[in-house]
Write a protein that holds these residues in place. Structure first.
Motif, PDB file in Angstrom:
ATOM      1  N   ILE A 144       1.419  -1.821   0.033  1.00  0.00           N
ATOM      2  CA  ILE A 144       0.101  -0.489  -0.078  1.00  0.00           C
ATOM      3  C   ILE A 144       0.831   0.883   0.129  1.00  0.00           C
ATOM      4  O   ILE A 144       0.305   2.789   0.046  1.00  0.00           O
ATOM      5  CB  ILE A 144      -0.703  -0.239   1.159  1.00  0.00           C
ATOM      6  CG1 ILE A 144      -0.009   0.296   2.494  1.00  0.00           C
ATOM      7  CG2 ILE A 144      -1.781  -0.614   0.858  1.00  0.00           C
ATOM      8  CD1 ILE A 144      -1.133  -0.126   3.411  1.00  0.00           C
ATOM      9  N   LYS A 145       2.358   1.109  -0.008  1.00  0.00           N
ATOM     10  CA  LYS A 145       3.029   2.054  -0.028  1.00  0.00           C
ATOM     11  C   LYS A 145       3.443   2.476  -1.523  1.00  0.00           C
ATOM     12  O   LYS A 145       3.415   1.413  -1.940  1.00  0.00           O
ATOM     13  CB  LYS A 145       4.451   1.940   0.244  1.00  0.00           C
ATOM     14  CG  LYS A 145       4.168   1.963   2.702  1.00  0.00           C
ATOM     15  CD  LYS A 145       5.446   2.008   2.917  1.00  0.00           C
ATOM     16  CE  LYS A 145       5.366   1.825   4.467  1.00  0.00           C
ATOM     17  NZ  LYS A 145       6.623   1.883   4.942  1.00  0.00           N
ATOM     18  N   ASP A 146       3.544   3.766  -2.086  1.00  0.00           N
ATOM     19  CA  ASP A 146       3.604   4.296  -3.239  1.00  0.00           C
ATOM     20  C   ASP A 146       5.981   4.365  -3.352  1.00  0.00           C
ATOM     21  O   ASP A 146       6.091   5.268  -3.630  1.00  0.00           O
ATOM     22  CB  ASP A 146       3.214   5.857  -3.949  1.00  0.00           C
ATOM     23  CG  ASP A 146       3.102   5.816  -4.966  1.00  0.00           C
ATOM     24  OD1 ASP A 146       3.376   4.504  -6.020  1.00  0.00           O
ATOM     25  OD2 ASP A 146       3.028   6.869  -5.192  1.00  0.00           O
ATOM     26  N   GLU A 147       5.615   2.989  -3.163  1.00  0.00           N
ATOM     27  CA  GLU A 147       7.721   3.050  -3.147  1.00  0.00           C
ATOM     28  C   GLU A 147       7.422   1.108  -3.705  1.00  0.00           C
ATOM     29  O   GLU A 147       7.328   0.109  -3.749  1.00  0.00           O
ATOM     30  CB  GLU A 147       8.012   2.518  -1.693  1.00  0.00           C
ATOM     31  CG  GLU A 147       7.799   4.472  -1.325  1.00  0.00           C
ATOM     32  CD  GLU A 147       8.232   3.774   0.228  1.00  0.00           C
ATOM     33  OE1 GLU A 147       8.955   2.828   1.109  1.00  0.00           O
ATOM     34  OE2 GLU A 147       8.003   4.677   0.692  1.00  0.00           O
ATOM     35  N   VAL A 149      -6.896  -3.957   3.910  1.00  0.00           N
ATOM     36  CA  VAL A 149      -7.344  -4.622   5.174  1.00  0.00           C
ATOM     37  C   VAL A 149      -7.228  -4.381   6.592  1.00  0.00           C
ATOM     38  O   VAL A 149      -7.645  -4.208   7.474  1.00  0.00           O
ATOM     39  CB  VAL A 149      -8.250  -5.761   4.734  1.00  0.00           C
ATOM     40  CG1 VAL A 149      -8.497  -6.385   5.797  1.00  0.00           C
ATOM     41  CG2 VAL A 149      -9.472  -5.836   3.585  1.00  0.00           C
ATOM     42  N   VAL A 150      -6.078  -4.763   6.003  1.00  0.00           N
ATOM     43  CA  VAL A 150      -5.646  -5.053   7.732  1.00  0.00           C
ATOM     44  C   VAL A 150      -4.908  -4.181   8.133  1.00  0.00           C
ATOM     45  O   VAL A 150      -4.725  -3.653   9.058  1.00  0.00           O
ATOM     46  CB  VAL A 150      -3.789  -5.892   7.512  1.00  0.00           C
ATOM     47  CG1 VAL A 150      -2.851  -5.860   8.427  1.00  0.00           C
ATOM     48  CG2 VAL A 150      -4.300  -7.855   7.240  1.00  0.00           C
ATOM     49  N   TYR A 151      -3.634  -3.090   7.059  1.00  0.00           N
ATOM     50  CA  TYR A 151      -3.489  -1.169   8.207  1.00  0.00           C
ATOM     51  C   TYR A 151      -4.682  -0.588   8.270  1.00  0.00           C
ATOM     52  O   TYR A 151      -4.779   0.930   8.472  1.00  0.00           O
ATOM     53  CB  TYR A 151      -2.921  -1.450   7.037  1.00  0.00           C
ATOM     54  CG  TYR A 151      -1.366  -2.226   7.115  1.00  0.00           C
ATOM     55  CD1 TYR A 151      -0.551  -1.666   8.596  1.00  0.00           C
ATOM     56  CD2 TYR A 151      -0.836  -2.846   6.398  1.00  0.00           C
ATOM     57  CE1 TYR A 151       0.818  -2.478   8.943  1.00  0.00           C
ATOM     58  CE2 TYR A 151       0.001  -3.570   6.862  1.00  0.00           C
ATOM     59  CZ  TYR A 151       1.006  -3.384   7.356  1.00  0.00           C
ATOM     60  OH  TYR A 151       2.696  -3.805   8.126  1.00  0.00           O
ATOM     61  N   GLN A 152      -5.981  -0.893   7.218  1.00  0.00           N
ATOM     62  CA  GLN A 152      -7.510  -0.349   6.999  1.00  0.00           C
ATOM     63  C   GLN A 152      -6.818   1.006   6.673  1.00  0.00           C
ATOM     64  O   GLN A 152      -7.239   2.606   7.604  1.00  0.00           O
ATOM     65  CB  GLN A 152      -7.324   0.088   9.111  1.00  0.00           C
ATOM     66  CG  GLN A 152      -7.941  -1.505   9.859  1.00  0.00           C
ATOM     67  CD  GLN A 152      -8.516  -1.491  11.550  1.00  0.00           C
ATOM     68  OE1 GLN A 152      -7.373  -0.925  11.891  1.00  0.00           O
ATOM     69  NE2 GLN A 152      -9.822  -2.116  11.520  1.00  0.00           N
ATOM     70  N   ARG A 153      -6.377   0.757   5.798  1.00  0.00           N
ATOM     71  CA  ARG A 153      -6.512   2.468   4.756  1.00  0.00           C
ATOM     72  C   ARG A 153      -6.174   2.212   3.764  1.00  0.00           C
ATOM     73  O   ARG A 153      -5.986   0.922   2.949  1.00  0.00           O
ATOM     74  CB  ARG A 153      -4.793   3.212   6.011  1.00  0.00           C
ATOM     75  CG  ARG A 153      -3.624   2.357   5.342  1.00  0.00           C
ATOM     76  CD  ARG A 153      -2.860   3.816   6.453  1.00  0.00           C
ATOM     77  NE  ARG A 153      -1.649   2.778   6.172  1.00  0.00           N
ATOM     78  CZ  ARG A 153      -0.562   3.311   4.813  1.00  0.00           C
ATOM     79  NH1 ARG A 153      -0.669   3.680   3.728  1.00  0.00           N
ATOM     80  NH2 ARG A 153       0.745   3.399   4.891  1.00  0.00           N
TER      81      ARG A 153
END
Length: 255
Positions: A180-183, A227-231
């Motif tokens: 979910i990171k833009d890296e 889902v896990v990081y809720q974002r």
């Protein structure tokens, strides 16, 4: 490019951490939303066939499940176990995937399918994995309805990977949050039947190996991390819409 030491070379506490216990409780309360894929996929496929289907079984997606097995790394991050498929495999050879495969007659449910396949592919004993939830299903281009099953490995010292050489060339792990990171990510815009979507590619490197995670595996892991990081992810996901094309007596998914 993201890099890390593999869990294969690391130690680990033999008792559940507070973080994993909290994650266990969080995910047990998660209920996957019902998707249009779950409700309408068979009707959509039959419409693509262009006729009244005399043998509906021919166009009914077969069920499959993959295991998203999470554990806590040495730095306290959540990590997911991945495989590199054997080059001799007839489909997706050499690609990174989650352990899993097609449902078999003896499987009681998707949890059974995912954990059985993980044991067959990488030697992961199902008794080591606490299955906590399932995500909404995805459809592969080969008309497999793939259900992601999330499980937690509390004692990673007890897991000694034993790749099945007929199916798996390598077993490794990656940080779940990278999805979910833009890296270490690139995206290619694709178009199918007038619909534009993004195909995501994640680069990952261990001490001595490089991996490219993309396609359906990347899409599933983006959803799992969300889902896990809720974002939501830090980038536009722009998932494809399912399109079905008939080729002779076969219907394939274009996405």
């Amino acid at each position: 490019m993201a890099s890390s030491t593999s869990f294969l070379n690391s130690g680990s506490p033999s008792f559940p951490s507070q973080r994993l216990l909290a994650l266990d409780q969080q995910l047990r309360h998660y209920k996957a939303p019902t998707s249009s894929l779950d409700d309408n996929v068979e009707q959509m496929i039959q419409e693509a066939a262009g006729e009244v289907v005399q043998n509906p079984e021919m166009f009914r997606p077969k069920r499959a499940a993959v295991l998203i097995c999470l554990f806590e790394g040495d730095d306290g991050d959540l990590r997911v176990i991945l495989t590199k498929r054997a080059l001799r495999m007839s489909t997706h050879s050499g690609e990174v995937s989650l352990p899993g495969g097609k449902a078999e007659e003896g499987d009681k449910d998707d949890d059974d399918t995912a954990t059985r396949e993980a044991k067959e592919e990488i030697g992961l004993d199902p008794s080591l994995v606490n299955v906590v939830t399932v995500l909404e299903s995805f459809l592969s281009k080969h008309l497999l309805r793939v259900v992601p099953v999330i499980g937690i490995l509390h004692d990673r010292k007890a897991f000694k990977p034993k790749p099945n050489p007929a199916e798996v060339d390598d077993v490794f792990d990656a940080p779940l949050e990278m999805f979910i990171k833009d890296e270490n990510r690139i995206a290619e815009e694709r178009e199918m039947m007038g619909e534009k979507y993004l195909l995501h590619f994640f680069d990952y490197e261990t001490e001595d190996k490089k991996y490219l995670i993309w396609g359906l595996t990347a899409r599933i892991l983006i959803r799992a991390a969300s889902v896990v990081y809720q974002r939501p992810p830090d980038f536009p996901e722009q998932s494809p819409k399912y399109k079905f094309l008939r080729d002779g007596n076969k219907v394939t998914v274009m996405h």
